[in-house]
Design an enzyme around this catalytic site. Structure first.
Site, PDB file in Angstrom:
ATOM      1  N   ASP A 181       0.913  -1.135   0.000  1.00  0.00           N
ATOM      2  CA  ASP A 181       0.000   0.000   0.000  1.00  0.00           C
ATOM      3  C   ASP A 181       0.954   1.184   0.000  1.00  0.00           C
ATOM      4  O   ASP A 181       1.565   1.493   1.036  1.00  0.00           O
ATOM      5  CB  ASP A 181      -0.869   0.008   1.255  1.00  0.00           C
ATOM      6  CG  ASP A 181      -1.850   1.167   1.229  1.00  0.00           C
ATOM      7  OD1 ASP A 181      -1.423   2.289   0.879  1.00  0.00           O
ATOM      8  OD2 ASP A 181      -3.022   0.977   1.541  1.00  0.00           O
ATOM      9  N   HIS A 182       1.138   1.826  -1.134  1.00  0.00           N
ATOM     10  CA  HIS A 182       2.272   2.766  -1.228  1.00  0.00           C
ATOM     11  C   HIS A 182       2.108   3.960  -0.285  1.00  0.00           C
ATOM     12  O   HIS A 182       3.076   4.634   0.031  1.00  0.00           O
ATOM     13  CB  HIS A 182       2.549   3.176  -2.668  1.00  0.00           C
ATOM     14  CG  HIS A 182       1.634   4.219  -3.210  1.00  0.00           C
ATOM     15  ND1 HIS A 182       0.365   3.944  -3.654  1.00  0.00           N
ATOM     16  CD2 HIS A 182       1.792   5.557  -3.378  1.00  0.00           C
ATOM     17  CE1 HIS A 182      -0.204   5.057  -4.069  1.00  0.00           C
ATOM     18  NE2 HIS A 182       0.639   6.056  -3.912  1.00  0.00           N
ATOM     19  N   HIS A 244      -5.648   2.974   1.113  1.00  0.00           N
ATOM     20  CA  HIS A 244      -4.912   4.143   1.616  1.00  0.00           C
ATOM     21  C   HIS A 244      -5.637   4.860   2.761  1.00  0.00           C
ATOM     22  O   HIS A 244      -5.028   5.222   3.759  1.00  0.00           O
ATOM     23  CB  HIS A 244      -4.663   5.157   0.496  1.00  0.00           C
ATOM     24  CG  HIS A 244      -4.071   4.559  -0.747  1.00  0.00           C
ATOM     25  ND1 HIS A 244      -3.178   3.522  -0.723  1.00  0.00           N
ATOM     26  CD2 HIS A 244      -4.236   4.868  -2.060  1.00  0.00           C
ATOM     27  CE1 HIS A 244      -2.828   3.214  -1.966  1.00  0.00           C
ATOM     28  NE2 HIS A 244      -3.466   4.016  -2.795  1.00  0.00           N
TER      29      HIS A 244
HETATM   30  C1  BG6 Z   1      -3.301   4.766  -6.376  1.00  0.00           C
HETATM   31  C2  BG6 Z   1      -4.654   4.854  -7.010  1.00  0.00           C
HETATM   32  O1  BG6 Z   1      -3.265   3.709  -5.467  1.00  0.00           O
HETATM   33  O2  BG6 Z   1      -3.004   5.982  -5.715  1.00  0.00           O
HETATM   34  C3  BG6 Z   1      -4.735   6.049  -7.941  1.00  0.00           C
HETATM   35  O3  BG6 Z   1      -4.940   3.669  -7.721  1.00  0.00           O
HETATM   36  C4  BG6 Z   1      -4.276   7.315  -7.262  1.00  0.00           C
HETATM   37  O4  BG6 Z   1      -6.054   6.189  -8.457  1.00  0.00           O
HETATM   38  C5  BG6 Z   1      -2.948   7.114  -6.555  1.00  0.00           C
HETATM   39  O5  BG6 Z   1      -4.169   8.328  -8.231  1.00  0.00           O
HETATM   40  C6  BG6 Z   1      -2.562   8.316  -5.716  1.00  0.00           C
HETATM   41  O6  BG6 Z   1      -1.272   8.176  -5.228  1.00  0.00           O
HETATM   42  P1  BG6 Z   1      -0.347   9.427  -4.905  1.00  0.00           P
HETATM   43  O7  BG6 Z   1       0.873   8.855  -4.278  1.00  0.00           O
HETATM   44  O8  BG6 Z   1      -0.083  10.116  -6.199  1.00  0.00           O
HETATM   45  O9  BG6 Z   1      -1.146  10.319  -3.986  1.00  0.00           O
END
Ligand code: BG6
Length: 494
Positions: A181-182, A244
């Site tokens: 989950d980044h 997230h």
């Molecule tokens: C991803 C989603 O997990 O996270 C995307 O699938 C989203 O839809 C993205 O745009 C947002 O990540 P960050 O790091 O750019 O806020």
């Protein structure tokens, strides 16, 4: 902090994630000395590519997205030696056997002791068969460890997630699986724990006695871009909510772990998810969750198309591109305190912020204040600005008795010399070191799905619950009413 010598297999090596995030992350780790010379990367994908072409892809990706792109030319020749490509049909076992030979020769060349990390930047439907074929093709018989790193979406609901998990479990044990989950790799999300548990200012007040509500906003200015095919099936609740948003909520709400060990931390997080009060009925969902979809609008003088007109989106789609919810964590610390979360595409600002609103002081005890005092706020800025902001009340200079809110602002991203690592750098490094802390464990994923499934089910049964909002606005008005009912409002994001 060096990673043990290992081979990284990037499945989906010609895809977007590899290009934007993974190759640049590997270079950053190398550049910072977190990878020594005993590593190799094998890019795996279906399309044919020569070794030189693949290395050129890697070079371009780092030039475009790398944090240390200006240093690349100097080291490129040595660095590029570590990269090889394998064109593979993932249903063909013979291909995996060839991959094994290629791997062994790279392991010999760089003195790598058989550690293998398989990063599947692929559609989740393929996770099961790739895992299985890795085993059948002898890829898991090396002398070292094997680890599987997988991207979201992890299933579509609890049932499909459980099925996917079962398939993977036939090959990999839970402790060998790293579910990304980044958001958990973001510097400021990790900082939430430190801010809470390392500061006497906050932890003693971190409960329902002193906090009035918590607001988590994850706004994006982009629309669905070229991902309409995936997104129209998923929607904001599955794309951002199940993972997230709920993960950030666990970081805010969890109890201090007894030890700073991955399992102790994840135990505390899953307890939060289990304490989420499930919505009891469709009416309960309608009252506590708002779902929206953007119509056409504008931002910065630019016309923006409606969601239903986006590429690969059904022209009558009822998929949500926004949702907001009022949640309760029914445990001793949080009983009675609302958590409001919201996320959407095509909002006015790209931002992730957590606002902790403290309870108001009891009236104008001290100074003859005409208006009620503003509450204290702690704002944690996660992304793209990183920092911390505290709003306190102070006497207005020169006045007799007027009080005004003032801000103490710590802007981490403004500090010269701070160049925060990308989430994927941290996560790849952790996976290679065997640290699970910032990866989601199966019971977390399952608990999050069972919470989200109730909402999805109610939406399925009542398509009428979809609100519309113009692209470039802050979402449906109903999301404001969620808070007004409790006497609160969304704090404007900065
Ligand atoms: C991803 C989603 O997990 O996270 C995307 O699938 C989203 O839809 C993205 O745009 C947002 O990540 P960050 O790091 O750019 O806020």
């Amino acid at each position: 902090l060096n990673t043990p010598g290992s081979v990284f297999f990037i499945f989906g090596a010609t895809g977007d994630l590899a290009r934007r995030k993974l190759f640049p992350a590997i270079y950053s780790l190398y550049r910072e000395g977190k990878l020594s010379e005993d590593f190799a990367v094998i890019g795996v994908a279906r399309r044919p590519r020569t070794q030189d072409e693949f290395r050129e892809d890697v070079y371009q990706s780092i030039q475009e997205f790398g944090r240390y792109r200006s240093d690349l030319n100097e080291e490129w020749n040595t660095f590029a030696q570590h990269f090889e490509y394998k064109s593979l049909d993932i249903n063909n076992i013979d291909g995996f056997r060839e991959l094994r030979e290629q791997t062994e020769s790279l392991e010999t060349k760089f003195g790598i002791p058989g550690n293998r990390l398989f990063y599947l930047a692929l559609a989740p439907e393929l996770f099961g068969s790739v895992s299985f074929n890795l085993m059948k093709g002898g890829m898991l018989d090396g002398a070292g460890w094997n680890r599987l790193v997988i991207e979201k979406p992890f299933g579509y609901d609890l049932e499909s997630a459980a099925k996917l998990n079962e398939e993977i479990n036939q090959v990999f044990k839970e402790e060998e699986i790293y579910r990304i989950d980044h958001y958990l790799g973001k510097e400021m999300v990790q900082n939430i724990e430190v801010i809470r548990f390392a500061n006497a200012f906050f932890e003693p007040l971190w409960n329902n006695k002193h906090i009035a509500n918590v607001q988590i906003t994850l706004g994006e200015t982009v629309g669905v871009e070229e991902r309409g095919g995936y997104y129209d099936n998923a929607g904001a609740l599955r794309d951002m909510g199940q993972n997230h948003m709920l993960q950030m909520l666990t970081m805010i709400a969890m109890e201090p772990p007894s030890r700073l060990l991955p399992e102790d931390i994840r135990d505390e997080k899953v307890k939060v998810l289990r304490s989420l009060r499930p919505y009891a009925s469709s009416d309960d969902v309608a009252e506590n969750v708002v779902r929206g979809q953007y119509t056409k609008g504008s931002a910065g003088g630019k016309e923006l198309t409606a969601y239903r007109e986006e590429d690969k989106v059904h022209p009558e789609s009822n998929t949500e591109t926004y949702f907001a919810a009022r949640l309760f964590v029914d445990n001793f610390r949080w009983a009675g305190i609302p958590f409001y979360i919201r996320t959407g595409k095509r909002l006015p600002v790209k931002t992730t912020e957590v606002v902790v609103e403290f309870k108001r002081m009891p009236g104008n005890v001290y100074l003859g204040q005409k208006h009620s005092l503003e509450p204290n706020l702690l704002v944690i800025r996660v992304n793209p600005m990183e920092g911390l902001y505290v709003k306190i009340n102070a006497k207005k200079p020169g006045s007799e008795s007027e009080i005004e809110p003032v801000a103490m602002d710590f802007c981490q991203s403004c500090l010269v010399g701070i160049n925060s690592p990308e989430a994927y750098e941290r996560l790849l490094h952790d996976a290679a070191r065997g640290d699970h802390t910032y990866f989601t464990r199966w019971d977390e994923v399952a608990s999050a799905w069972s919470f989200v499934d109730k909402i999805a089910q109610s939406w399925r049964e009542n398509q009428g619950q979809l609100e519309h909002y113009p692209a470039g606005s802050w979402g449906p008005q109903k999301a404001d009413e969620l808070l007004q009912k409790d006497g609160f409002h969304w704090w404007p994001v900065n």
